[in-house]
Design a protein around this motif. Structure first.
Motif, PDB file in Angstrom:
ATOM      1  N   VAL A 156       8.657  -0.814   5.556  1.00  7.61           N
ATOM      2  CA  VAL A 156       8.285   0.438   4.817  1.00  7.61           C
ATOM      3  C   VAL A 156       9.681   0.638   3.873  1.00  7.61           C
ATOM      4  O   VAL A 156      10.820   0.790   4.398  1.00  7.61           O
ATOM      5  CB  VAL A 156       7.837   1.581   5.767  1.00  7.61           C
ATOM      6  CG1 VAL A 156       7.901   2.737   5.010  1.00  7.61           C
ATOM      7  CG2 VAL A 156       6.694   1.191   6.543  1.00  7.61           C
TER       8      VAL A 156
ATOM      9  N   TRP B 137      10.941   3.902   2.560  1.00  9.23           N
ATOM     10  CA  TRP B 137      10.528   5.299   3.093  1.00  9.23           C
ATOM     11  C   TRP B 137      11.620   6.548   2.138  1.00  9.23           C
ATOM     12  O   TRP B 137      12.701   6.357   2.328  1.00  9.23           O
ATOM     13  CB  TRP B 137      10.905   5.450   4.570  1.00  9.23           C
ATOM     14  CG  TRP B 137      10.544   6.582   5.486  1.00  9.23           C
ATOM     15  CD1 TRP B 137      11.410   7.505   5.970  1.00  9.23           C
ATOM     16  CD2 TRP B 137       9.234   7.308   5.488  1.00  9.23           C
ATOM     17  NE1 TRP B 137      10.905   8.373   6.416  1.00  9.23           N
ATOM     18  CE2 TRP B 137       9.485   8.516   6.128  1.00  9.23           C
ATOM     19  CE3 TRP B 137       7.758   6.993   5.238  1.00  9.23           C
ATOM     20  CZ2 TRP B 137       8.586   9.260   6.685  1.00  9.23           C
ATOM     21  CZ3 TRP B 137       6.925   7.428   5.404  1.00  9.23           C
ATOM     22  CH2 TRP B 137       6.954   8.770   6.252  1.00  9.23           C
TER      23      TRP B 137
ATOM     24  N   THR C 281       0.980   3.195  11.229  1.00 10.49           N
ATOM     25  CA  THR C 281       0.321   4.303  10.772  1.00 10.49           C
ATOM     26  C   THR C 281       1.382   5.349  10.658  1.00 10.49           C
ATOM     27  O   THR C 281       0.814   6.575  10.053  1.00 10.49           O
ATOM     28  CB  THR C 281      -1.057   4.743  11.422  1.00 10.49           C
ATOM     29  OG1 THR C 281      -0.642   4.928  12.662  1.00 10.49           O
ATOM     30  CG2 THR C 281      -2.193   3.627  11.158  1.00 10.49           C
TER      31      THR C 281
ATOM     32  N   LEU D 145       4.277   0.587   1.969  1.00 13.50           N
ATOM     33  CA  LEU D 145       4.241  -0.036   3.305  1.00 13.50           C
ATOM     34  C   LEU D 145       3.765  -1.415   2.720  1.00 13.50           C
ATOM     35  O   LEU D 145       2.876  -1.822   1.893  1.00 13.50           O
ATOM     36  CB  LEU D 145       2.821   0.281   4.015  1.00 13.50           C
ATOM     37  CG  LEU D 145       2.455  -0.570   5.298  1.00 13.50           C
ATOM     38  CD1 LEU D 145       3.562  -1.010   6.264  1.00 13.50           C
ATOM     39  CD2 LEU D 145       1.257  -0.181   5.834  1.00 13.50           C
TER      40      LEU D 145
ATOM     41  N   ALA E 197      -0.773  -3.176  11.143  1.00 16.04           N
ATOM     42  CA  ALA E 197      -0.043  -2.189  10.184  1.00 16.04           C
ATOM     43  C   ALA E 197       0.294  -0.902  10.766  1.00 16.04           C
ATOM     44  O   ALA E 197      -0.648  -0.303  11.332  1.00 16.04           O
ATOM     45  CB  ALA E 197      -0.509  -2.106   8.858  1.00 16.04           C
TER      46      ALA E 197
ATOM     47  N   THR F  44       5.861   6.236  11.415  1.00 20.31           N
ATOM     48  CA  THR F  44       7.279   5.689  11.557  1.00 20.31           C
ATOM     49  C   THR F  44       7.663   5.441  13.002  1.00 20.31           C
ATOM     50  O   THR F  44       8.660   5.011  13.359  1.00 20.31           O
ATOM     51  CB  THR F  44       8.202   6.687  10.812  1.00 20.31           C
ATOM     52  OG1 THR F  44       8.043   7.976  11.498  1.00 20.31           O
ATOM     53  CG2 THR F  44       7.770   6.851   9.347  1.00 20.31           C
TER      54      THR F  44
ATOM     55  N   ASP G 252       0.899  -1.175  -0.058  1.00 20.42           N
ATOM     56  CA  ASP G 252      -0.013   0.067   0.179  1.00 20.42           C
ATOM     57  C   ASP G 252       0.710   1.325  -0.059  1.00 20.42           C
ATOM     58  O   ASP G 252       2.084   1.175   0.267  1.00 20.42           O
ATOM     59  CB  ASP G 252      -0.923  -0.073   1.073  1.00 20.42           C
ATOM     60  CG  ASP G 252      -1.735  -1.083   1.248  1.00 20.42           C
ATOM     61  OD1 ASP G 252      -2.882  -1.114   0.524  1.00 20.42           O
ATOM     62  OD2 ASP G 252      -1.622  -1.944   1.989  1.00 20.42           O
ATOM     63  N   ASP G 253       0.129   2.309  -0.488  1.00 18.43           N
ATOM     64  CA  ASP G 253       0.981   3.608  -0.385  1.00 18.43           C
ATOM     65  C   ASP G 253       1.247   4.082   1.122  1.00 18.43           C
ATOM     66  O   ASP G 253       0.177   3.661   1.803  1.00 18.43           O
ATOM     67  CB  ASP G 253       0.323   4.890  -1.230  1.00 18.43           C
ATOM     68  CG  ASP G 253      -1.147   4.822  -0.889  1.00 18.43           C
ATOM     69  OD1 ASP G 253      -1.720   4.016  -0.747  1.00 18.43           O
ATOM     70  OD2 ASP G 253      -1.239   6.011  -0.493  1.00 18.43           O
ATOM     71  N   PHE G 254       2.062   4.900   1.532  1.00 16.29           N
ATOM     72  CA  PHE G 254       2.295   5.126   2.950  1.00 16.29           C
ATOM     73  C   PHE G 254       2.807   6.485   2.982  1.00 16.29           C
ATOM     74  O   PHE G 254       3.645   6.951   2.813  1.00 16.29           O
ATOM     75  CB  PHE G 254       3.492   4.115   3.305  1.00 16.29           C
ATOM     76  CG  PHE G 254       3.478   4.356   4.709  1.00 16.29           C
ATOM     77  CD1 PHE G 254       2.530   3.956   5.719  1.00 16.29           C
ATOM     78  CD2 PHE G 254       4.816   4.654   5.330  1.00 16.29           C
ATOM     79  CE1 PHE G 254       2.745   3.741   7.238  1.00 16.29           C
ATOM     80  CE2 PHE G 254       4.841   4.807   6.903  1.00 16.29           C
ATOM     81  CZ  PHE G 254       3.925   4.366   7.779  1.00 16.29           C
ATOM     82  N   ASP G 255       1.597   7.390   3.519  1.00 17.64           N
ATOM     83  CA  ASP G 255       1.857   8.838   3.622  1.00 17.64           C
ATOM     84  C   ASP G 255       1.125   9.253   5.106  1.00 17.64           C
ATOM     85  O   ASP G 255       0.143   9.863   5.117  1.00 17.64           O
ATOM     86  CB  ASP G 255       1.187   9.402   2.406  1.00 17.64           C
ATOM     87  CG  ASP G 255       1.355  11.084   2.319  1.00 17.64           C
ATOM     88  OD1 ASP G 255       2.207  11.388   3.140  1.00 17.64           O
ATOM     89  OD2 ASP G 255       0.820  11.603   1.644  1.00 17.64           O
ATOM     90  N   PRO G 256       1.898   8.994   6.018  1.00 17.61           N
ATOM     91  CA  PRO G 256       1.371   9.194   7.279  1.00 17.61           C
ATOM     92  C   PRO G 256       1.005  10.905   7.659  1.00 17.61           C
ATOM     93  O   PRO G 256       0.380  11.068   8.409  1.00 17.61           O
ATOM     94  CB  PRO G 256       2.488   8.832   8.205  1.00 17.61           C
ATOM     95  CG  PRO G 256       3.539   8.700   7.481  1.00 17.61           C
ATOM     96  CD  PRO G 256       3.293   8.429   6.217  1.00 17.61           C
TER      97      PRO G 256
ATOM     98  N   TYR H  91       6.101  -6.279   8.997  1.00 18.31           N
ATOM     99  CA  TYR H  91       5.893  -5.056   7.937  1.00 18.31           C
ATOM    100  C   TYR H  91       7.289  -4.538   7.714  1.00 18.31           C
ATOM    101  O   TYR H  91       7.825  -4.318   8.593  1.00 18.31           O
ATOM    102  CB  TYR H  91       4.824  -4.077   8.866  1.00 18.31           C
ATOM    103  CG  TYR H  91       3.645  -4.646   9.158  1.00 18.31           C
ATOM    104  CD1 TYR H  91       2.613  -4.726   8.135  1.00 18.31           C
ATOM    105  CD2 TYR H  91       3.291  -5.356  10.493  1.00 18.31           C
ATOM    106  CE1 TYR H  91       1.283  -5.007   8.320  1.00 18.31           C
ATOM    107  CE2 TYR H  91       2.076  -5.771  10.574  1.00 18.31           C
ATOM    108  CZ  TYR H  91       0.894  -5.748   9.567  1.00 18.31           C
ATOM    109  OH  TYR H  91      -0.261  -6.212   9.746  1.00 18.31           O
TER     110      TYR H  91
END
Length: 613
Positions: free
Chosen positions: A589, A591, A557, A520, A555, A559, A470-474, A587
């Motif tokens: 990432v 980054w 959410t 992610l 998962a 870092t 999945d895309d990961f943009d916290p 999991y």
């Protein structure tokens, strides 16, 4: 023979009908009608003065294209290069416009490639020749306009000739499929250089306009790379095709024929070819005002442009001498599939009405500027007649087994020396353990063990298929979404496709507005991870590989709490991320904290992510 036509005022005027045996400009006798396209006829003719074959386009003066065809012929005649079949004459006679061209003998790529793809180096050489000719024309502000496989001729002596220069584009028009605006003539020439290389390597056509060759496959609106279509394509040629046909603002862009030729010269190991020439402003070849004055164009006569206006290409001669590194002459080969542009006499036409002659009934003729002559298949090893060395296998012949100047008995001395060295090595292997083994008190030195870290592992790495990515943009606010629909492209096994970030105006470092963003990866269960390979689009990037602690079941959410496995700065291309020790996690990432420059900001992309255990 005389015919008549009805004028606007209702009267009839007599005119000479065109047919086999008709004379053009009192010098060129029409022999065979080879093609008829939208009212324009293409003939093989005989130059009665010089006793040679020529090609003649005939179009009526009242045809809407007539003035443009004359202008195109005059424009084409201003370009002087040995690889371009010249316009010899342009004549308005009676109710017809006649364009007389040089005649070439060989086979065009649209007929060669369906049966025989070229070896990579042959393909690179051929397209470089085309690129150099196009660069000469572009320097004078002239574009071919219809650079198709049909208009690239491989002659019987192994050279390359371009046919239909400027004229073919006018006769056939330039219409893009789907109603889109066609590229400019210069842009389409550069695009089609990449498409010609693609066609030589795969047999598929990816250029503009369409060709008789099958269309190239597409994947997500991008032309599939040659390596996706045919195995064994060298990576440099694959990259050139992709960069020309799928230009990216973040990658290398080919904007001129000179750049394409230089890249091919670099692959061939010849950096002397393709002179760096400036591309002048495009000549509007449909605008007669852009041409020279009639006095300056006096070189158009029955004998063609004067020899003084035809500077010879270095190393070329009257007999098209073979250049170093190019295919040698096919003196005994009659290439497949053609009649026109050949040197031999074709069979006479059947009697036909002079006012409406039918094209020669020969399945070897085709639509296009020049159907090409051939009577048999290209020779293959062991099929009677050795093929030219320049067009055979790329593998060099095995070297001779012996040296005639070698001194008798020297081989035995070499063999004895090798045996002696092996004996010394064997003795060292047997004695060394005795010298460094058990000590006098009977205690043994500890034996080395295989490291459990990635660098010391003795077992091969195994690819781990992730359960999801999945895309990961916290830091994305209420809707943390980073082109989620493109995420599957990062794990589809196709380097030509990629997940891309949004475009950011501040960069290259994303902080302080964002700590970072990325992908992610959920492995489905805790797994020992030894390496994560990331193929980046363009560069440079700052990136990190982050891992969730053991026992994490949801998962992350953000870092917080994630461990940095490895960090890289200024990375580009394919990057292998690994830590000093094996990481056990579910999991991961990838980054990104700094993105490369894009056209209107900063944007990154990941073509492939592969996790290995």
């Amino acid at each position: 023979m005389v015919g008549s036509e009805l004028t606007f005022d209702g009267s009839r005027v007599a005119h000479r009908a065109i047919g086999p045996g008709s004379l053009v400009a009192s010098r060129f006798r029409l022999e065979d009608l080879l093609e008829e396209h939208s009212g324009a006829r293409f003939w093989r003719a005989t130059d009665l003065t010089l006793a040679r074959n020529v090609a003649v386009h005939v179009i009526r003066r009242d045809d809407p294209r007539a003035a443009a065809v004359l202008t195109a012929a005059r424009t084409s005649a201003t370009v002087s290069d040995a690889r371009i079949l010249r316009v010899l004459d342009a004549v308005e006679e009676d109710v017809y416009v006649n364009i007389v061209h040089e005649w070439g003998s060989g086979i065009s790529l649209d007929r060669l490639l369906p049966d025989e793809l070229l070896e990579p180096r042959r393909a690179a050489w051929l397209v470089r020749e085309v690129a150099e000719a196009i660069a000469v024309a572009h320097r004078q502000g002239v574009a071919h306009g219809r650079l198709l496989p049909e208009n690239v001729l491989l002659t019987d002596v192994g050279s390359v000739k371009l046919i239909g220069f400027v004229v073919d584009g006018v006769l056939h028009g330039r219409r893009a499929s789907g109603g889109a605006a066609p590229p400019s003539e210069h842009e389409s020439d550069v695009l089609n250089l990449g498409a010609l290389l693609y066609a030589c390597l795969t047999g598929k056509w990816a250029g503009f306009p369409d060709s008789a060759l099958p269309a190239a496959p597409y994947d997500h609106d991008r032309v599939c790379r040659p390596r996706q279509v045919r195995a064994g394509v060298p990576k440099p040629l694959d990259a050139i095709c992709d960069q020309v046909l799928n230009p990216s603002p973040r990658g290398r862009r080919f904007e001129t024929a000179v750049e394409v030729g230089a890249a091919l010269s670099e692959y061939l190991g010849d950096t002397i070819g393709t002179p760096a020439v400036e591309v002048s402003e495009a000549t509007a070849f449909l605008d007669p005002a852009a041409l020279r004055t009639p006095e300056a164009s006096a070189g158009l006569s029955h004998d063609g442009p004067a020899a003084a206006q035809q500077p010879a290409r270095p190393g070329s001669g009257a007999l098209e001498e073979t250049q170093p590194g190019i295919p040698v002459a096919r003196a005994d080969i009659a290439p497949r599939g053609s009649t026109a542009m050949g040197t031999g006499q074709s069979r006479p036409s059947a009697p036909a009405s002079p006012t409406d002659p039918a094209p020669v009934d020969d399945d070897r003729t085709r639509a296009g500027f020049a159907p090409l002559a051939a009577t048999g298949p290209l020779p293959r090893p062991g099929a009677g007649g050795a093929p030219p060395s320049g067009w055979g296998s790329e593998r060099r012949d095995d070297p001779p087994s012996g040296d005639p100047h070698e001194r008798p008995g020297s081989t035995w001395w070499r063999l004895a020396a090798v045996i002696g060295v092996l004996a010394v090595v064997l003795l060292a292997v047997l004695v060394a353990p005795q010298l460094g083994g058990t000590s006098d008190d009977g205690s043994d030195d500890p034996e080395p063990t295989a490291s459990s870290g990635p660098s010391g592992s003795t077992r091969s790495l195994q690819v781990v298929e992730p359960a999801s990515v999945d895309d990961f943009d916290p830091d994305g606010g209420d809707a943390p979404e980073e082109n989620a629909d493109l995420v599957p492209l990062a794990t589809d096994g196709k380097p030509a496709t990629a997940w891309e970030t949004k475009t950011y105006f501040d960069g290259p470092v994303l902080a302080p507005y964002r700590a970072g963003l990325g992908l992610l990866i959920d492995l489905g269960e805790e797994t020992e991870v030894r390496q994560v390979s990331v193929e980046l689009v363009s560069g440079p990037y700052d990136l990190e590989l982050l891992a969730a602690p053991e026992g994490t079941e949801t998962a992350p959410t953000g870092t917080e709490g994630l461990t940095t496995v490895e960090a890289r700065s200024g990375a580009s291309g394919e990057v292998a991320l690994r830590g000093n020790e094996t990481v056990r996690t579910r999991y991961l990432v990838v980054w990104l904290t700094a993105l490369p420059r894009a056209t209107d900001g900063y944007q990154g992309g990941i073509a492939e992510v592969v996790v290995r255990s």
